[in-house]
Design a protein around this motif. Structure first.
Motif, PDB file in Angstrom:
ATOM      1  N   ASN A 131       0.777  -1.584   0.111  1.00  0.00           N
ATOM      2  CA  ASN A 131      -0.165   0.062   0.110  1.00  0.00           C
ATOM      3  C   ASN A 131       0.576   1.309  -0.258  1.00  0.00           C
ATOM      4  O   ASN A 131       2.040   1.177   0.457  1.00  0.00           O
ATOM      5  N   GLU A 145       1.049   2.628  -6.919  1.00  0.00           N
ATOM      6  CA  GLU A 145      -0.915   2.629  -6.526  1.00  0.00           C
ATOM      7  C   GLU A 145      -1.380   2.940  -7.646  1.00  0.00           C
ATOM      8  O   GLU A 145      -2.835   2.318  -8.221  1.00  0.00           O
ATOM      9  N   ALA A 146      -0.753   3.738  -8.903  1.00  0.00           N
ATOM     10  CA  ALA A 146      -1.097   3.742 -10.419  1.00  0.00           C
ATOM     11  C   ALA A 146      -0.967   2.079 -10.906  1.00  0.00           C
ATOM     12  O   ALA A 146      -2.838   2.347 -11.338  1.00  0.00           O
ATOM     13  N   LYS A 148      -1.906  -0.883  -9.189  1.00  0.00           N
ATOM     14  CA  LYS A 148      -3.266  -1.341  -8.571  1.00  0.00           C
ATOM     15  C   LYS A 148      -4.188  -0.933  -8.583  1.00  0.00           C
ATOM     16  O   LYS A 148      -5.183  -1.508  -8.962  1.00  0.00           O
ATOM     17  N   GLN A 149      -4.520   0.661  -8.502  1.00  0.00           N
ATOM     18  CA  GLN A 149      -5.558   1.356  -9.016  1.00  0.00           C
ATOM     19  C   GLN A 149      -6.682   0.553 -10.378  1.00  0.00           C
ATOM     20  O   GLN A 149      -7.497   0.439 -10.941  1.00  0.00           O
ATOM     21  N   ARG A 152      -7.146  -2.390 -10.368  1.00  0.00           N
ATOM     22  CA  ARG A 152      -8.962  -2.419  -9.087  1.00  0.00           C
ATOM     23  C   ARG A 152     -10.009  -1.845  -9.450  1.00  0.00           C
ATOM     24  O   ARG A 152     -10.914  -3.185  -9.438  1.00  0.00           O
ATOM     25  N   ASP A 153      -9.590  -1.168  -9.727  1.00  0.00           N
ATOM     26  CA  ASP A 153     -10.723  -0.226 -10.578  1.00  0.00           C
ATOM     27  C   ASP A 153     -10.798   0.139 -11.725  1.00  0.00           C
ATOM     28  O   ASP A 153     -12.612   0.162 -12.271  1.00  0.00           O
ATOM     29  N   ARG A 155      -9.324   1.480 -14.347  1.00  0.00           N
ATOM     30  CA  ARG A 155      -9.344   2.707 -14.982  1.00  0.00           C
ATOM     31  C   ARG A 155      -8.443   3.406 -15.021  1.00  0.00           C
ATOM     32  O   ARG A 155      -7.571   2.492 -14.747  1.00  0.00           O
ATOM     33  N   GLN A 157      -5.064   5.258 -15.478  1.00  0.00           N
ATOM     34  CA  GLN A 157      -4.703   6.086 -14.605  1.00  0.00           C
ATOM     35  C   GLN A 157      -3.175   6.804 -15.552  1.00  0.00           C
ATOM     36  O   GLN A 157      -3.188   7.079 -16.808  1.00  0.00           O
ATOM     37  N   THR A 652      -8.599   9.982 -16.913  1.00  0.00           N
ATOM     38  CA  THR A 652      -8.155   9.026 -16.140  1.00  0.00           C
ATOM     39  C   THR A 652      -7.892   9.155 -14.629  1.00  0.00           C
ATOM     40  O   THR A 652      -8.602  10.373 -14.370  1.00  0.00           O
ATOM     41  N   THR A 653      -7.146   8.232 -13.789  1.00  0.00           N
ATOM     42  CA  THR A 653      -7.189   9.149 -11.979  1.00  0.00           C
ATOM     43  C   THR A 653      -5.159   9.450 -11.917  1.00  0.00           C
ATOM     44  O   THR A 653      -4.824   9.097 -12.721  1.00  0.00           O
ATOM     45  N   HIS A 655      -1.701  10.859 -11.165  1.00  0.00           N
ATOM     46  CA  HIS A 655      -0.993  10.987  -9.866  1.00  0.00           C
ATOM     47  C   HIS A 655      -0.023  11.598  -9.609  1.00  0.00           C
ATOM     48  O   HIS A 655       0.220  12.017 -11.474  1.00  0.00           O
TER      49      HIS A 655
END
Length: 1826
Positions: A131, A145-146, A148-149, A152-153, A155, A157, A652-653, A655
């Motif tokens: 994490n 983190e990118a 993993k997201q 997981r999501d 989506r 990044q 996108t998400t 970071h």
């Protein structure tokens, strides 16, 4: 709370400073409401009165508590403001050498200007799967983190990297891409991740340059989309570029360079392929020498060119295209050197035959006249006609530079296009992660169009960033269901509208570009008229009418209008473009092919697949645009491309990574606060802080708040519900309810509240400390008083005693003095008397002695004369006796010699008639043998007599020599006697003379005695001195001896240490070699599994089911199962030929074809080796034929023996057949099967005849052997009879012969000895030939080993020159080739052994044929019905039950059923609980024993191959189940031990019982299969370790570090937005007990399965290494874990693990030693860290930690409470200096992937095979006990 509560005495604040931006100060007086001045004291002791602003009355910012300084997340600070952020970053960067810090969702990265060892693969593995808040800040944490997201999501990044030039943006983006490439891997064979990374050196070469701020500054922006498939493997990438700085191609400022690729070309001009480019040094060309500093320190441009070319090759750009690119780049350099001269004021000219222009035209393939003409002219078009107008020199130079920029831009875009094509994948993209590496906010003294575009882009990105941060804050509050109000944050939309809205700056600029006479001045006036009065963000400079000021979010920037229009138009002479299009150079034509379709005058084409750079991709629905579309400006293109980028980012998400440049001088770890604050304000970090501070920045879970502030609660306040407890306590502690809010899971605090609570907590702890100190000081004072009282009493007692002792001493001394005086007077009188007495006695003594000596001399002369007479007479008598004795002995010798000659003559005559005696004495062989033994005995006696005789001769010679010496001595004595007589007369005369002199002598005596006395005194003094010197020398000698002994002991110890070190080094080398071998096995297994997966995918794709595992030909070698990969691949190769056309569109067969090609190459190598082997065999056969011819005579006797033996055996065989036929007839005469039963007459007859036949056979064999020996001896005797010369036997033989009376016995003994000698000689020759052949073979092997060694050294040298990736691949290929060659050699040896075995089997079958015929006859008498009903014959039942041999029989068709029931479908749990350990292994071995017993090699090979393949199959299917893997590891090892135990080798048989030795394998040597099984066991062990690691990995960090095993020791510190895993045990959290329970589970499972104890120890050692390594790695990467209390927790946890080892009796397995680095790290956290003595203690204690690890722990050490102190920088430097001489790896983290090499010590089983029963639950009823 009131300000008076916080601004009290000793409170620390921040005040502004012109140099350091902010300075720390301490209040010396409490602040009261209404005060206008604060009384402060600076850190240097200076007192200061700080005046408050009378209008705002704002107090200075408060400092955070020391325990919060250096936090990983800036949002964890209690006071969130600019000075706190700046100070925290400075402390982390300067003191702790930490370059990464979180600021909410932003990662702040400070450029260290130094290479740090924090980007290795070990660091990547440590961050993978973690994490984001659980580890220290790092670019890898953001990348993880990118990733993993995204998974997981589902989506997409984006990672947005921004910052100033030189802040490290490109490096950060590069490391992020490296992380994705390492973690995700590639889904195809093309290694896309390598290609993605390979694009970096290319883009850096063509897009990066040296500036005054950065040696490798990116002069363009790029957005790289890394594509992933559904399994989240990298499948491709796509790159977009923005705003390339083309002006750098033609101009560079001082201390700057052009793009790197130009200098790389110039540095490589000496390369042969670059000779045609006619390049030289960079100082020669105008475009590369303007910066006057073409060299970058530490950079080799020639080496970089090699890297760039390798990257081009990896991306699929072939050599011809590369040379074309370099050709264009070289042409640009030559174009810059074209000299333009003035013809007149309005025209210019290029001198004819300009060398650089000629080279340019030659390289570009254009006409020299056309290019020289259009460089100095331009074409003007009107409505009616076209004019060609000359241009002046300045315009011509500008046109030349514009053309160079245009060509470079085209080339740049072409390279980007091809890079994208190389990174493009045909597989559908499921998701992507974008990495945006874009320029940060820029402001210089002179800012132009480029800075305007850059700052415009940053305004857009900052707006997106602000909205995202605000959105996250809002989501957090809504999730926790707390009331909140809108937060006012800076919105830069007005600034963006000023730039891009209608009638904005860009709009007016485009409009002015369209005007025929538009200029920068007119555009500036339009700006003033439009925005000066209407927009507050737009200003006009006071002293300039050609500039304007825009208030950006970061700062005000003044832009100079000059050049805006020209750069926005970006024009180029179209006629020059037409000349280039007419080129014969294909690549140049390709660059300008779509000029008419371009969307920009700069020629920037749209990217493949929607990629956008300076321009927007044209609408697909309208491909044919008008000429207006062709004239789009740069500003419009950039605005459109930026809009597309923002749309992508919003989808996108994001970071965020903000790169900070710490100083402008590129000094390592030097922090300039002014520059840092400018960048923090510009990059939005402070805006994030402000938004966080406006709400509730501090957030605690209820459990963390309770644990931290439990000291502020009373016992009655603690309730079972911790949430209610926290609410009640907060209501009492903080009166204002607006300062905090209670959420569902967290408590939210306003800024400063946590600091207030920390103050209350510190006050409470301080009061408790004072009370404890008071009590302890009282106790210490009382202890001190009691000690002083006791000391005073003791002193008094000792003083009084001393006085009494002094008085007694005085009295004793008085009495002693009186006695001494008495004895002294007596001594003086006695001494005088004794001196007189001694003088008288001395005189008497001398006189008496003189008279005695005279008498003695007379007697002595008389006695010596008598002795001389006696000796002379004796000598004369002895001389006469010796002469007589010699004469007698000589006569005896003559007589004996004459008799011996006569006897010898008789023996020679008799020897010639031996053949006659031999014919007459046929059948005397036995007597000869007896005589031979008798002769041997007599020879022994003769030798003993000879030895005695030799001894007597030696004694006689010695005695003779002694007598001779005595005789010579006597003769000398006689001469002396004669001389003595003469001397007697002389001496008498002398005596008379001496008597006369005696009187004179006596007179002189007195004088001499006086002198002698004096001399004696001197001598005594000298002797005493010499004694003293002697004592000194002795002492020195003793010291030297002791020193020598000590040195010898030291040398001995040194040699022992060296021996131990050498031994340890050898053991280490052995383990490394074993580890390399086992790693190769694991790699082989991985490739095999990958191949199986590919084959399954192919079979599923073409819908061709392939059940089971295909069997190969049973005639292959015994290690076939180890190399099934090649055979299976060959099978799939045939199937792929027929399927290729069908699946060509849907399946990528590249990897398959690659492997197929590799196998083909291996087959060719195999064929070549086979041909070489055949050639060697032919040579060996020819050599052996020659040897056979040479030794044919020597082997003739053996051949005759074989012939006789064969004839004898044939006759015996006929006889046995005859007897067998008689028995069959007798059996046939009696009908029924009962007659053949045991006890029947026919049965007895059969047994009797069989026994008699066997006895007769043995007798015949003995007779044949005897006959053979006789024939051989006779034949050799006849052959060598005439050749041998007659030899005279030694004297002891003659004496022995004399004792023999029989002439026949003598001759036979003599012949027997000759025959024996011949046999021994022939055997010696045979051994010599064998030795020579072996020596020759060893020489050949030595030569081959030398050749192999040379080849290995060459390969090693080649590999060292390769990059690491290529080196690994080359080493793997070499290892595969080596293993293949070894396999072929082993196959060849095995075939030869099989031939030998088959030959021996045929001979054995000759003897066993009668038994087989007998069994066949018995089977024929049994009817088929009886065979069906009674498969086990009743005749054999009693015998089998009685003599069970521990074997299991099965039919060939039941083999698959056996493997299925015993391996594939077996449940390990049921077997482990209910049955004996290792039962499957015993059953398989018993089946193998039966196959060996019946001599069925096919069955043995098939069973072993099926077993190995089935074990691999079940492990592949259930390889993640620890119980299954452990079960088959135990059974594989047991099976391996059985093969060793019953192999028949002496080294294994010595552990067996006699019954077990009877069960050894009799027909087959399975040593090669033992190696195969050992390799399989290694693979299973490695799979077991991986399975165990997967189970333990999630538990280790939580159980060993985060969980508080000792409750209340560790304090929870405030955390920021990146919440870490709580250290409080929640439900589902792993604890140390979880780890110990899991270890117990592992241990019990392995014990139940019967795993070898030594193997269990190795597994436990590996387990503890994983625990220690993972724990230490996380400790090194987590600042919050490096504290004193955490060190105590770790040591307690380690002690619990050691206790577990003691309980399991595993302390000697080496597991404890693997925890030593972790133990030392925990001790390092707890020891004192201040003085030099502490540093010395740390250096001696931490010998298992590297210097990097020690320094890292010291840097990360963080106080949890205010009473602890940080480690000073000086102390850390002291540690580094002391550890400087250590030779160790610079690697920071331990490699958790290391697997210790495993060994399988032989562990024999005491279980008897005949006692094993097969349970019915295994469904093995088809097995039959034998």
């Amino acid at each position: 709370m009131a300000a008076s509560e916080l601004y009290t005495k000793y409170a620390r604040v921040w005040i502004p400073d012109s140099e350091e931006v902010w300075r720390s100060a301490e209040l010396t007086k409490d602040y009261k409401q209404g005060d206008t001045v604060l009384h402060l004291q600076l850190e240097d002791g200076t007192d200061l009165e700080h005046k408050l602003d009378p209008k705002t009355k704002n107090l200075p910012h408060l400092r955070n508590p020391d325990i919060l300084v250096g936090e990983n997340d800036l949002t964890a600070l209690s006071y969130l403001h600019e000075p706190a952020v700046l100070h925290n970053l400075k402390v982390r960067f300067i003191d702790s050498k930490l370059i990464y810090t979180y600021c909410g969702i932003v990662l702040v990265a400070i450029n260290p200007y130094e290479t740090l060892p924090i980007y290795g693969t070990d660091i990547i593995n440590a961050y993978s799967g973690q994490n984001m808040g659980d580890m220290d800040p790092h670019i890898f944490a953001v990348a993880e983190e990118a990733y993993k997201q995204m998974a997981r999501d589902e989506r997409n990044q984006s990672i947005i990297v921004s910052g100033e030039s030189g802040a490290g943006k490109t490096v950060s983006a590069k490391y992020a891409m490296r992380y994705f490439a390492t973690v995700s891997g590639s889904a195809s064979e093309a290694n896309v991740e390598e290609k993605v990374l390979a694009s970096n050196p290319i883009m850096e070469a063509i897009g990066n340059a040296k500036t005054t701020r950065n040696d490798n500054s990116s002069r363009f922006g790029k957005y790289i989309e890394i594509g992933f498939d559904k399994k989240y493997h990298i499948i491709g990438a796509n790159m977009r570029t923005y705003l390339l700085e083309k002006s750098r191609v033609v101009f560079q400022a001082d201390e700057e360079r052009n793009y790197h690729v130009f200098y790389q070309l110039c540095a490589s001009s000496h390369v042969p392929e670059f000779k045609a480019l006619k390049l030289g040094s960079a100082d020669v060309f105008h475009y590369t020498k303007q910066g006057r500093n073409p060299v970058i320190d530490g950079v080799d441009d020639a080496k970089e060119m090699s890297t760039t070319r390798n990257a081009f090759t990896l991306l699929g750009i072939n050599e011809s295209y590369q040379m074309g690119l370099f050709q264009v780049l070289a042409a640009i350099l030559h174009l810059g050197n074209v000299d333009v001269k003035d013809r007149d004021a309005d025209s210019s000219i290029i001198p004819p035959n300009n060398s650089h222009l000629m080279v340019f035209c030659e390289l570009m393939g254009v006409a020299y006249q056309d290019m020289s003409h259009w460089l100095c002219h331009k074409k003007l078009k009107t409505a009616a006609e076209t004019y060609i107008k000359p241009i002046p020199k300045l315009q011509a130079i500008n046109a030349r530079d514009a053309l160079a920029k245009h060509i470079y831009a085209k080339l740049f875009n072409w390279i980007v296009d091809h890079v994208n094509k190389a990174l493009h994948s045909t597989v559908k993209q499921h998701s992507f992660i974008g990495v945006l590496d874009i320029y940060g906010f820029e402001t210089f003294e002179i800012n132009s169009f480029e800075q305007f575009c850059i700052n415009y882009a940053n305004e857009k990105l900052q707006q997106q960033f602000n909205m995202h941060v605000f959105k996250l804050e809002q989501e957090e509050y809504m999730k926790e269901q707390i009331p909140w109000t809108l937060i006012d944050f800076y919105d830069n939309q007005p600034c963006i509208n000023l730039i891009e809205a209608k009638m904005g700056v860009l709009d007016l600029l485009d409009e002015e570009c369209k005007m025929p006479k538009g200029s920068d001045d007119s555009w500036a006036q339009k700006l003033y008229n439009t925005h000066l009065k209407t927009c507050s963000l737009f200003e006009k400079p006071r002293m300039s009418n050609k500039a304007f000021i825009i208030q950006h979010f970061a700062d005000k920037v003044e832009y100079q209008c000059e050049g805006f229009l020209e750069k926005n138009k970006d024009t180029v002479n179209e006629e020059q473009i037409h000349v280039l299009k007419a080129s014969k150079f294909d690549l140049l034509v390709e660059l300008f092919r779509d000029e008419e379709k371009a969307t920009s005058p700069t020629g920037v084409a749209p990217a493949t697949g929607g990629r956008t750079r300076l321009s927007v991709k044209p609408d697909k629905g309208k491909p044919d645009k008008s000429s207006k579309e062709h004239k789009k400006t740069v500003g419009l293109q950039f605005r459109n491309s930026l809009q597309l980028l923002m749309e992508t980012l919003n989808a996108t998400t994001p970071h965020y990574v903000r790169c900070i440049k710490p100083n402008d001088y590129k000094y390592a770890f030097t922090f300039d606060p002014k520059r840092a604050v400018q960048q923090l304000r510009a990059c939005g970090v402070l805006e994030t802080i402000r938004i966080s501070a406006a709400g509730f920045p501090s957030r605690w879970t209820y459990q963390e708040f309770f644990s931290r502030y439990r000291v502020l609660m009373k016992q009655k306040d603690v309730l079972p519900d911790k949430k209610m407890t926290c609410k009640n306590v907060l209501e009492k502690l903080v009166q204002d309810p607006d300062k905090y809010q209670f959420g569902k899971t967290k408590i939210f605090f306003r800024a400063g509240q946590v600091a207030y609570l920390e103050k209350l907590r510190a006050d409470k702890l301080r009061a408790a400390c004072i009370r404890i100190q008071k009590t302890i000081r009282c106790w210490l004072a009382r202890k001190k008083y009691l000690r002083m009282k006791h000391a005073a009493i003791t002193i008094q007692r000792y003083v009084r005693g001393y006085q009494a002792r002094c008085l007694a001493t005085f009295l004793r001394r008085t009495r002693a003095a009186t006695i001494i005086q008495k004895y002294q007077r007596m001594y003086v009188a006695r001494s005088s008397y004794r001196r007189k007495q001694a003088a008288a006695l001395a005189m008497q003594c001398i006189l008496r002695a003189f008279m005695a000596r005279q008498l003695y001399r007379a007697l002595l002369r008389e006695h010596k004369a008598i002795i001389i007479q006696k000796m002379v007479r004796g000598w004369l008598a002895r001389q006469w006796y010796k002469r007589s004795l010699a004469a007698v002995v000589y006569l005896q010798c003559c007589m004996r010699r004459m008799r011996a000659k006569r006897e010898l003559k008789k023996l020679k005559i008799e020897a010639r008639s031996v053949e006659h005696y031999k014919k007459l004495n046929i059948g005397m062989e036995n007597k000869i043998m007896q005589l031979q033994r008798k002769i041997d005995d007599q020879n022994k006696d003769n030798r003993s007599l000879t030895e005695r005789l030799s001894g007597l001769e030696v004694t006689h010679a010695a005695e003779s020599e002694r007598l001779r010496r005595e005789l010579s001595r006597l003769r000398c004595a006689e001469e002396d006697a004669k001389n003595s007589n003469n001397r007697v007369i002389t001496l008498q005369e002398e005596l008379e003379r001496l008597r006369a002199e005696l009187q004179n002598t006596q007179k002189e005596k007195k004088a001499i005695e006086e002198w002698a006395q004096k001399y004696q005194d001197e001598m005594e003094q000298m002797i005493s001195e010499l004694k003293d010197q002697n004592n000194l020398l002795k002492n020195e000698k003793n010291d030297l001896n002791r020193l020598i002994q000590e040195q010898g002991q030291q040398w001995t110890e040194k040699m022992q240490r060296a021996l131990k070190e050498e031994t340890a080094q050898l053991e280490t080398d052995l383990n490394e070699e074993r580890s390399r071998y086992q790693n190769l096995l694991s790699e082989h297994l991985r490739l095999e599994e990958k191949y199986d997966d590919l084959k399954e995918e192919i079979s599923l794709t073409v819908n061709v089911p392939k059940p089971g595992h295909r069997r190969t030909d049973s005639t292959h070698s015994s290690n076939e199962s180890e190399y099934t990969y090649n055979s299976e691949f060959a099978e799939s190769e045939e199937g792929s030929r027929g399927v290729e056309d069908v699946t060509k569109a849907s399946l990528d067969m590249a990897l398959f074809l690659k492997l197929q090609k590799r196998v083909t190459e291996l087959e060719q190598e195999k064929q070549g080796l086979q041909n070489e082997l055949d050639r060697r065999e032919e040579q060996f056969q020819r050599a052996r034929a020659r040897d056979d011819e040479e030794h044919k005579k020597a082997r003739s006797a053996e051949l005759e023996y074989e012939s006789l033996k064969r004839q004898e055996l044939e006759s015996e065989n006929k006889k046995l057949k005859h007897n067998l036929n008689e028995m069959r007839q007798s059996l046939m005469s009696n009908a029924g099967a009962v007659s053949a039963a045991p006890g029947s007459p026919a049965y007895k007859v059969l047994l009797d005849q069989l026994n008699s036949s066997n006895e007769e056979l043995e007798v015949r064999k003995e007779e044949v052997l005897i006959l053979r020996s006789q024939l051989v001896s006779q034949k050799e005797a006849m052959q060598h009879k005439d050749e041998k010369e007659t030899m005279t036997e030694p004297l002891h033989y003659v004496e022995d012969v004399q004792k023999l009376g029989d002439a026949k016995e003598i001759s036979q003994a003599y012949m027997g000895l000759k025959d024996t000698n011949r046999l021994l000689e022939s055997q010696l020759q045979a051994q010599r030939r064998s030795h020579e052949s072996e020596l020759e073979a060893l020489r050949g092997e030595l030569q081959s080993v030398k050749e192999e060694n040379n080849r290995q050294q060459q390969l090693l040298a080649q590999n060292l020159q390769l990059p690491p990736e290529a080196r690994i691949e080359a080493s793997l290929q070499h290892e595969i080739t080596r293993l293949t060659n070894e396999n072929l050699d082993l196959m060849e040896q095995l075939e030869k052994q099989d031939k030998t075995v088959r030959k021996l089997k045929k001979q054995l079958k000759v003897f066993a044929k009668k038994i087989n015929d007998l069994e066949g006859g018995q089977i024929e008498n049994v009817s088929p019905g009886q065979m069906a009903d009674e498969p086990i014959r009743p005749v054999s039942i009693p015998r089998r039950e009685k003599d069970f041999q521990g074997m299991l029989e099965y039919k060939k068709e039941d083999e698959l059923k056996l493997v299925k029931n015993l391996i594939l479908e077996l449940k390990p749990r049921g077997v482990a609980v209910n049955l004996i350990p290792g039962l499957p292994a015993y059953i398989l071995f018993m089946c193998l024993r039966h196959a060996d017993y019946i001599n069925d090699d096919q069955k043995v090979r098939s069973l072993l191959t099926s077993t190995i393949n089935s074990i691999k199959k079940i492990l592949k299917k259930r390889g993640d189940d620890f119980e299954t893997v452990s079960f088959w590891l135990a059974n594989t090892c047991r099976f391996l031990h059985c093969l060793k135990q019953y192999s028949g080798d002496e080294q294994f048989m010595k552990y067996n019982s006699p019954k077990q030795n009877e069960h050894c394998l009799s027909n087959f040597d399975l040593a090669e299969y033992r190696q195969v099984l050992s390799d399989l066991a290694i693979q299973i062990y490695q799979q077991l370790i991986k399975c165990m690691e997967n189970i333990l990995q999630p538990m280790i960090v939580s159980g060993m570090l985060e969980h508080e095993t000792i409750q209340g020791v560790s304090g929870v510190k405030p955390t920021g937005l990146r919440k870490r895993t709580s250290s409080i045990a929640d439900e589902g959290t792993y604890t140390l007990d979880s780890i110990i329970r899991q270890l117990n589970s592992f241990h019990s499972i392995m014990c139940q399965h019967g795993t070898d104890p030594e193997l269990i120890k190795q597994v436990v050692k590996q387990q503890f290494y994983i625990v220690g390594a993972v724990t230490l790695n996380n400790l090194l990467l987590r600042k919050d874990m490096c504290s004193w209390s955490k060190g105590m927790q770790i040591r307690y946890n380690v002690s619990q693990l050691e206790e577990w080892l003691r309980d399991k009796n595993l302390m000697v397995c080496g597991a404890k030693e693997t925890l030593e680095p972790l133990i030392q790290a925990a001790q390092l956290l707890q020891v004192k860290k201040k003085t030099d003595e502490d540093a010395e203690a740390i250096c001696s204690m931490c010998n298992a930690l590297t210097t990097a690890q020690i320094v890292k722990v010291l840097n990360l050490y963080t106080p949890v409470n205010a009473f602890e102190e940080r480690v000073s920088v000086t102390f850390i430097r002291t540690i580094q200096n002391r550890l400087r001489d250590r030779k160790e790896s610079p690697q920071l983290l331990l490699d958790t992937k290391i697997i210790y090499p495993v060994t399988f010590p032989f562990n024999p089983s005491s279980l008897a095979l005949e006692t094993i029963q097969i349970p019915g639950s295994l469904n093995l009823a088809f097995l039959t006990r034998v």
